[in-house]
Design a protein around this motif. Sequence first.
Motif, PDB file in Angstrom:
ATOM      1  N   LYS A 177      -2.429  13.793  -1.573  1.00 49.71           N
ATOM      2  CA  LYS A 177      -4.099  13.284  -1.746  1.00 49.71           C
ATOM      3  C   LYS A 177      -3.818  11.722  -1.840  1.00 49.71           C
ATOM      4  N   LEU A 178      -4.937  11.531  -0.982  1.00 52.25           N
ATOM      5  CA  LEU A 178      -5.559  10.023  -0.510  1.00 52.25           C
ATOM      6  C   LEU A 178      -6.565   9.230  -1.517  1.00 52.25           C
ATOM      7  N   GLU A 179      -6.450   8.122  -1.028  1.00 53.80           N
ATOM      8  CA  GLU A 179      -8.149   7.224  -1.519  1.00 53.80           C
ATOM      9  C   GLU A 179      -7.848   6.293  -0.633  1.00 53.80           C
ATOM     10  N   PHE A 180      -9.307   5.875  -0.653  1.00 55.64           N
ATOM     11  CA  PHE A 180      -9.556   4.460   0.361  1.00 55.64           C
ATOM     12  C   PHE A 180     -10.372   3.521   0.169  1.00 55.64           C
ATOM     13  N   GLY A 181     -10.771   2.941  -0.287  1.00 59.63           N
ATOM     14  CA  GLY A 181     -11.070   1.503  -0.068  1.00 59.63           C
ATOM     15  C   GLY A 181     -12.367   0.848   0.966  1.00 59.63           C
ATOM     16  N   ARG A 182     -13.222  -0.120   0.862  1.00 53.23           N
ATOM     17  CA  ARG A 182     -13.378  -1.360   1.792  1.00 53.23           C
ATOM     18  C   ARG A 182     -12.983  -2.413   1.271  1.00 53.23           C
ATOM     19  N   ASP A 183     -12.696  -3.194   2.321  1.00 54.17           N
ATOM     20  CA  ASP A 183     -12.821  -5.002   1.419  1.00 54.17           C
ATOM     21  C   ASP A 183     -14.282  -5.635   1.908  1.00 54.17           C
ATOM     22  N   LYS A 184     -13.453  -6.561   1.665  1.00 56.01           N
ATOM     23  CA  LYS A 184     -14.653  -7.967   1.527  1.00 56.01           C
ATOM     24  C   LYS A 184     -15.509  -7.685   2.730  1.00 56.01           C
ATOM     25  N   GLU A 185     -15.581  -6.940   4.269  1.00 54.19           N
ATOM     26  CA  GLU A 185     -16.037  -7.373   5.214  1.00 54.19           C
ATOM     27  C   GLU A 185     -16.429  -5.625   5.542  1.00 54.19           C
ATOM     28  N   GLY A 186     -16.013  -4.707   4.579  1.00 54.19           N
ATOM     29  CA  GLY A 186     -17.293  -3.151   4.598  1.00 54.19           C
ATOM     30  C   GLY A 186     -15.923  -2.894   5.318  1.00 54.19           C
ATOM     31  N   MET A 187     -14.692  -2.960   5.269  1.00 53.19           N
ATOM     32  CA  MET A 187     -14.118  -2.182   6.673  1.00 53.19           C
ATOM     33  C   MET A 187     -13.434  -1.191   5.423  1.00 53.19           C
ATOM     34  N   VAL A 188     -13.157   0.397   5.944  1.00 57.33           N
ATOM     35  CA  VAL A 188     -12.269   1.377   5.014  1.00 57.33           C
ATOM     36  C   VAL A 188     -11.113   1.353   5.849  1.00 57.33           C
ATOM     37  N   LEU A 189      -9.949   0.971   3.937  1.00 59.86           N
ATOM     38  CA  LEU A 189      -8.874   1.084   4.425  1.00 59.86           C
ATOM     39  C   LEU A 189      -8.330   2.094   3.639  1.00 59.86           C
ATOM     40  N   LEU A 190      -7.120   2.718   3.685  1.00 59.11           N
ATOM     41  CA  LEU A 190      -6.388   3.975   2.933  1.00 59.11           C
ATOM     42  C   LEU A 190      -6.090   2.558   1.432  1.00 59.11           C
ATOM     43  N   ALA A 191      -6.100   3.261   0.069  1.00 60.01           N
ATOM     44  CA  ALA A 191      -5.750   2.516  -0.269  1.00 60.01           C
ATOM     45  C   ALA A 191      -4.601   3.368  -1.680  1.00 60.01           C
ATOM     46  N   ASP A 192      -4.446   2.794  -2.957  1.00 55.95           N
ATOM     47  CA  ASP A 192      -3.559   3.272  -3.431  1.00 55.95           C
ATOM     48  C   ASP A 192      -1.862   3.350  -3.473  1.00 55.95           C
ATOM     49  N   GLU A 193      -1.790   4.603  -3.380  1.00 56.51           N
ATOM     50  CA  GLU A 193       0.046   5.153  -3.630  1.00 56.51           C
ATOM     51  C   GLU A 193       0.297   5.862  -2.931  1.00 56.51           C
ATOM     52  N   ILE A 194       1.315   6.457  -1.973  1.00 59.63           N
ATOM     53  CA  ILE A 194       1.674   7.519  -1.203  1.00 59.63           C
ATOM     54  C   ILE A 194       3.263   7.580  -1.776  1.00 59.63           C
ATOM     55  N   SER A 195       3.667   8.603  -2.686  1.00 55.71           N
ATOM     56  CA  SER A 195       4.717   9.087  -3.031  1.00 55.71           C
ATOM     57  C   SER A 195       4.589  10.424  -4.056  1.00 55.71           C
ATOM     58  N   PRO A 196       5.871  10.933  -4.380  1.00 55.68           N
ATOM     59  CA  PRO A 196       5.885  12.239  -5.357  1.00 55.68           C
ATOM     60  C   PRO A 196       4.732  12.553  -5.984  1.00 55.68           C
ATOM     61  N   ASP A 197       4.390  11.679  -7.269  1.00 60.24           N
ATOM     62  CA  ASP A 197       3.252  11.433  -7.801  1.00 60.24           C
ATOM     63  C   ASP A 197       1.900  12.132  -6.927  1.00 60.24           C
ATOM     64  N   ASN A 198       1.179  11.468  -5.227  1.00 61.28           N
ATOM     65  CA  ASN A 198       0.739  12.528  -5.389  1.00 61.28           C
ATOM     66  C   ASN A 198       0.486  13.077  -4.140  1.00 61.28           C
ATOM     67  N   CYS A 199       2.117  13.858  -3.822  1.00 56.53           N
ATOM     68  CA  CYS A 199       2.410  14.453  -2.544  1.00 56.53           C
ATOM     69  C   CYS A 199       3.026  15.586  -2.959  1.00 56.53           C
ATOM     70  N   ARG A 200       3.061  16.982  -2.628  1.00 58.98           N
ATOM     71  CA  ARG A 200       4.148  17.856  -2.191  1.00 58.98           C
ATOM     72  C   ARG A 200       5.508  17.696  -1.632  1.00 58.98           C
ATOM     73  N   PHE A 201       6.525  17.761  -1.617  1.00 55.30           N
ATOM     74  CA  PHE A 201       7.532  17.808  -0.988  1.00 55.30           C
ATOM     75  C   PHE A 201       8.302  18.971  -0.999  1.00 55.30           C
ATOM     76  N   TRP A 202       8.956  19.688   0.195  1.00 52.32           N
ATOM     77  CA  TRP A 202       9.956  20.720  -0.202  1.00 52.32           C
ATOM     78  C   TRP A 202      11.140  20.780   0.923  1.00 52.32           C
ATOM     79  N   ASP A 203      12.066  21.331   0.601  1.00 53.30           N
ATOM     80  CA  ASP A 203      13.698  20.555   1.011  1.00 53.30           C
ATOM     81  C   ASP A 203      13.315  21.945   2.310  1.00 53.30           C
ATOM     82  N   VAL A 204      12.965  21.267   3.760  1.00 55.21           N
ATOM     83  CA  VAL A 204      12.922  22.799   4.439  1.00 55.21           C
ATOM     84  C   VAL A 204      13.456  23.639   4.905  1.00 55.21           C
ATOM     85  N   GLU A 205      14.758  24.254   4.269  1.00 59.90           N
ATOM     86  CA  GLU A 205      15.571  25.013   4.646  1.00 59.90           C
ATOM     87  C   GLU A 205      16.178  25.923   3.285  1.00 59.90           C
ATOM     88  N   THR A 206      16.113  25.127   1.414  1.00 58.53           N
ATOM     89  CA  THR A 206      15.679  25.552   0.110  1.00 58.53           C
ATOM     90  C   THR A 206      14.567  26.447  -0.531  1.00 58.53           C
TER      91      THR A 206
END
Length: 235
Positions: A177-206
């Motif tokens: 899951k991602l979140e985006f926001g606008r800076d003061k010039e109105g440019m859209v930037l990626l925000a928030d966090e990228i971590s195991p709280d908002n991604c699903r990660f699985w070991d490739v083999e197991t």
Amino acid sequence: MIKGELLYEGKAKTVYATDNPDELLVYFKDDATAGNGAKHDIIAGKGIINNKISEFFFKQLKDRGIKSHFVEKAGEREMVVKKLDMIKLEIVVRNIIAGSLVKRLGLPEGTPLAVPIVEYYYKSDELGDPMLNRYHILALNLAKIDELNQIEHVAFSINTILRELLKAKNVDLIDFKLEFGRDKEGMVLLADEISPDNCRFWDVETHKKLDKDRFRQDLGGVEEAYQEILNRLTM
Ligand code: ADP
Ligand code: UDP
């Protein structure tokens, strides 16, 4: 940088003003919630690990041309970010069926998708984050069509970059899951966090789950799994 007024206390992070009006300080907590706050616990050290993992991903993305709110890591649990006018959307990208899609499509967890999917959810705790399509977003004025096109394009680019980075570390990127926001010039930037709280990660083999599903599904070893992701990415 001086830590100023508490502006917002979220479920996993707290946001403070700083002496720079264009920047905020994000503090990563150890709190974990699921089911829109129905399930709550403390995972010792989670905030420290998520701050480090987010720093790692934001820097890697910057190196590959993806602009984000990340300015610098400011402490064990703190990150300085650009203050954004947040777009009230959660953008979910999926490569493999898991979580809410299992129930909705009646397909088993782990089923690969022929192409990645992007989904939009309205960021509203009161409504339980309902799913939206592009027409809802435009009709509710949550984002302009150009912004939405950019967000979708960037979300798929991030997916390609993160999948490749993680695959090299023997981790499959199931969804995130991602979140985006606008800076003061109105440019859209990626925000928030990228971590195991908002991604699903699985070991490739197991296929061992190395993310918040360990908490959601009471699998135990939550902190160890988060640490494992950090170690694989940075060691
Ligand atoms: P939640 O609000 O879902 O409980 P968190 O506990 O993660 O989530 O709180 C962090 C809050 O900060 C979120 O509401 C997120 O949208 C917001 N946020 C993230 N990055 C920025 C930013 N650069 N500027 C302003 N707000 C931000
Ligand atoms: N996700 C998130 N915040 C939310 C809902 C989902 O970070 O409020 C992430 C979740 O960690 C997963 C992806 O988005 O990586 C897809 O989640 P899903 O729709 O399957 O919802 P879930 O069943 O996890 O609530």
